[in-house]
Design an enzyme around this catalytic site. Structure first.
Site, mmCIF file in Angstrom:
data_model
loop_
_atom_site.group_PDB
_atom_site.id
_atom_site.type_symbol
_atom_site.label_atom_id
_atom_site.label_comp_id
_atom_site.label_asym_id
_atom_site.label_seq_id
_atom_site.Cartn_x
_atom_site.Cartn_y
_atom_site.Cartn_z
ATOM 1 N N GLU A 170 -5.796 8.056 17.764
ATOM 2 C CA GLU A 170 -6.524 9.344 17.773
ATOM 3 C C GLU A 170 -7.426 9.447 16.536
ATOM 4 O OE1 GLU A 170 -3.245 9.040 18.309
ATOM 5 O OE2 GLU A 170 -3.165 9.554 20.439
ATOM 6 N N GLU A 203 -8.897 -2.070 5.819
ATOM 7 C CA GLU A 203 -7.684 -2.277 6.627
ATOM 8 C C GLU A 203 -8.047 -2.313 8.110
ATOM 9 O OE1 GLU A 203 -4.661 0.760 6.207
ATOM 10 O OE2 GLU A 203 -3.176 -0.502 7.208
ATOM 11 N N GLN A 220 0.855 -1.197 0.000
ATOM 12 C CA GLN A 220 0.000 0.000 0.000
ATOM 13 C C GLN A 220 0.888 1.243 0.000
ATOM 14 O OE1 GLN A 220 -1.537 0.723 3.836
ATOM 15 N NE2 GLN A 220 -3.481 1.566 3.166
ATOM 16 N N SER A 232 1.098 6.389 2.597
ATOM 17 C CA SER A 232 1.759 7.372 3.476
ATOM 18 C C SER A 232 2.999 7.976 2.831
ATOM 19 C CB SER A 232 2.174 6.717 4.789
ATOM 20 O OG SER A 232 1.083 6.116 5.406
ATOM 21 N N SER A 269 4.747 -1.242 4.107
ATOM 22 C CA SER A 269 4.964 -2.614 4.594
ATOM 23 C C SER A 269 5.070 -3.568 3.411
ATOM 24 C CB SER A 269 3.803 -3.054 5.483
ATOM 25 O OG SER A 269 3.614 -2.160 6.535
#
Ligand SMILES: Cc1cc2nc3c(=O)[nH]c(=O)nc-3n(C[C@H](O)[C@H](O)[C@H](O)COP(=O)(O)OP(=O)(O)OC[C@H]3O[C@@H](n4cnc5c(N)ncnc54)[C@H](O)[C@@H]3O)c2cc1C
Length: 405
Positions: free
Chosen positions: A384, A259, A141, A144, A176
């Site tokens: 969060e 996910e 993926q 990020s 990853s």
């Protein structure tokens, strides 16, 4: 259609002819290997991880060829189109056997497959879904970036039209399994102006293409599970676009929702087995008679049950044909918190024996959990961010104010 009992008998026969039965050493101190199943958090050398991935791919291919790898998937793309109850039965049966850990395929199976199924063209689905589900193709993926994690719409990677296709340039991070990856689901900016979520498009990048450079990042548990990925004018054909141009945010939402549901679901949450091992440790060490430890363990037991029940609700929603929703965030948040609580419990039981290997059975092995658990609170959206999702989409609280507002 095959009935559930016949399916179970056939599946049991397949498993028995390919695998050994699992040893139930969870509750007996000193019996068998003291290995703890942490689904990818265990300390491993690069060579051991590579062997794990190879074993996962091989087992996935055997399952796919026998019709057990994509039980609920459409026939047209190599699935078996059976109800979710069959999938659940398969998982229960497989648990009884010492099957290779397939965590390394989770991103491809749990994120790329649903995103491509929901948003990809029929040609793209036919091209890549059988390979992903058979483990021939490992997925990763590419979301990020150094300046975009929680605030994913802030990505700087760009895709510009180039001939019939696209050219991608940018820098991804925390990717990853990129070092084993064949296909990367990549979000890139294709349009300017308007809200940041507009003007984004998702592509399937060939991880072996010229211009893709992968640099491993080593974590505190010694593993290099994730990587930096540099995309230096990487060519992607128009056929490898997932979803519409400038509408990549809907693909991102599908991917992230799956996910979170995957991390929090009973399929990947090793809670009950870990708790059984901690109870075994507490009894052996005498800590089980200490009131504070007993309270800690009772609290963990209650929370593990809650995660399990939430996972059942997520699975029931899936069985009823509803797409994964914000319940996945509840499960993910609770599972990450439970791993953290278990980590605190073993730390208070073992003390310094966690930091140095005394050779005692079943002690130092817990350091893998202590070093691996914090990452679960960050991967797939931080605690969060899950709380924000729950506040807005479950509790109906007002939306978080924009930073610029
Ligand atoms: C083990 C692991 C595996 C990963 N694998 C992948 C992968 O395969 N592919 C991929 O693309 N990414 C992957 N990631 C990245 C992961 O998705 C990001 O790390 C995560 O989304 C957080 O982004 P960030 O690191 O940029 O932190 P930031 O977004 O900078 O957050 C920093 C801190 O600020 C808090 N914060 C940020 N925004 C808010 C807000 N609005 N409200 C309240 N608090 C806020 C966060 O909770 C956090 O505590 C992985 C991460 C880990 C740890």
């Amino acid at each position: 259609m095959i009935d559930l009992e016949t399916f179970s008998a056939e599946a049991s026969g397949f498993l028995a002819s390919h695998l050994k039965r699992r040893e139930h050493a969870d509750t007996r101190w000193g019996a068998g290997s003291d290995r703890i199943e942490l689904h990818g958090l265990e300390r491993r050398s690069d060579a051991e991880v590579a062997a794990e991935v190879a074993a996962a791919r091989s087992w996935q291919a055997q399952c796919f060829d026998a019709g057990y790898a994509w039980i609920t998937g459409p026939l047209a793309y190599g699935g078996r189109e059976l109800a979710a109850a069959y999938e659940r039965r398969w998982r229960e049966l497989e648990q009884e056997f010492a099957a290779p850990d397939r965590t390394s395929l989770n991103i491809g199976l749990g994120m790329l497959v649903p995103a491509i199924l929901a948003h990809g063209s029929p040609e793209l689905r036919a091209e890549v879904l059988p390979g992903l589900n058979r483990g021939d193709l490992v997925g990763c993926q590419l979301f990020s970036e150094p300046g975009a994690g929680s605030d994913l719409a802030n990505i700087a990677t760009t895709a510009v039209r180039h001939g019939d296709g696209w050219m991608i340039r940018g820098h991804k991070v925390w990717t990853s399994k990129a070092q084993f990856g064949d296909l990367g689901l990549c979000i890139a900016r294709t349009g300017a102006g308007g809200p940041p979520q507009r003007g984004l498009t998702v592509f399937l990048v060939d991880m072996h293409a010229p211009g893709v450079e992968i640099r491993p990042l080593r974590q505190m548990n010694g593993r290099a599970s994730f990587n930096e990925v540099f995309l230096d004018d990487v060519g992607v054909s128009a056929a490898r676009r997932v979803g519409d141009v400038d509408d990549g945010w809907s693909v991102v939402r599908t991917t992230l929702t799956n996910e979170r549901a995957g991390v929090g679901s009973g399929a990947t949450a090793p809670g009950p087995r870990l708790l059984a091992r901690i109870l075994c440790l507490a009894r052996h060490s005498g800590a089980a008679s200490e009131p504070c430890v007993r309270q800690q363990l009772a609290d963990i037991y209650t929370r593990v049950r809650l995660v399990d029940l939430t996972a059942q609700r997520v699975q029931a929603a899936g069985r009823a044909g509803r797409a994964a929703g914000p319940e996945g965030s509840i499960g993910k948040l609770a599972h990450a918190g439970n791993l953290q609580r278990m980590s605190a419990a073993v730390t208070s039981i073992l003390g310094p024996r966690l930091a140095a290997d005394t050779g005692e059975w079943g002690e130092y092995v817990w350091s893998d959990l202590v070093l691996g658990a914090p990452g679960v609170r960050v991967a797939g959206g931080t605690d969060e961010i899950q709380r924000n999702v729950i506040a807005e989409r479950v509790l109906g609280l007002p939306r978080e104010p924009e930073a610029s507002a």
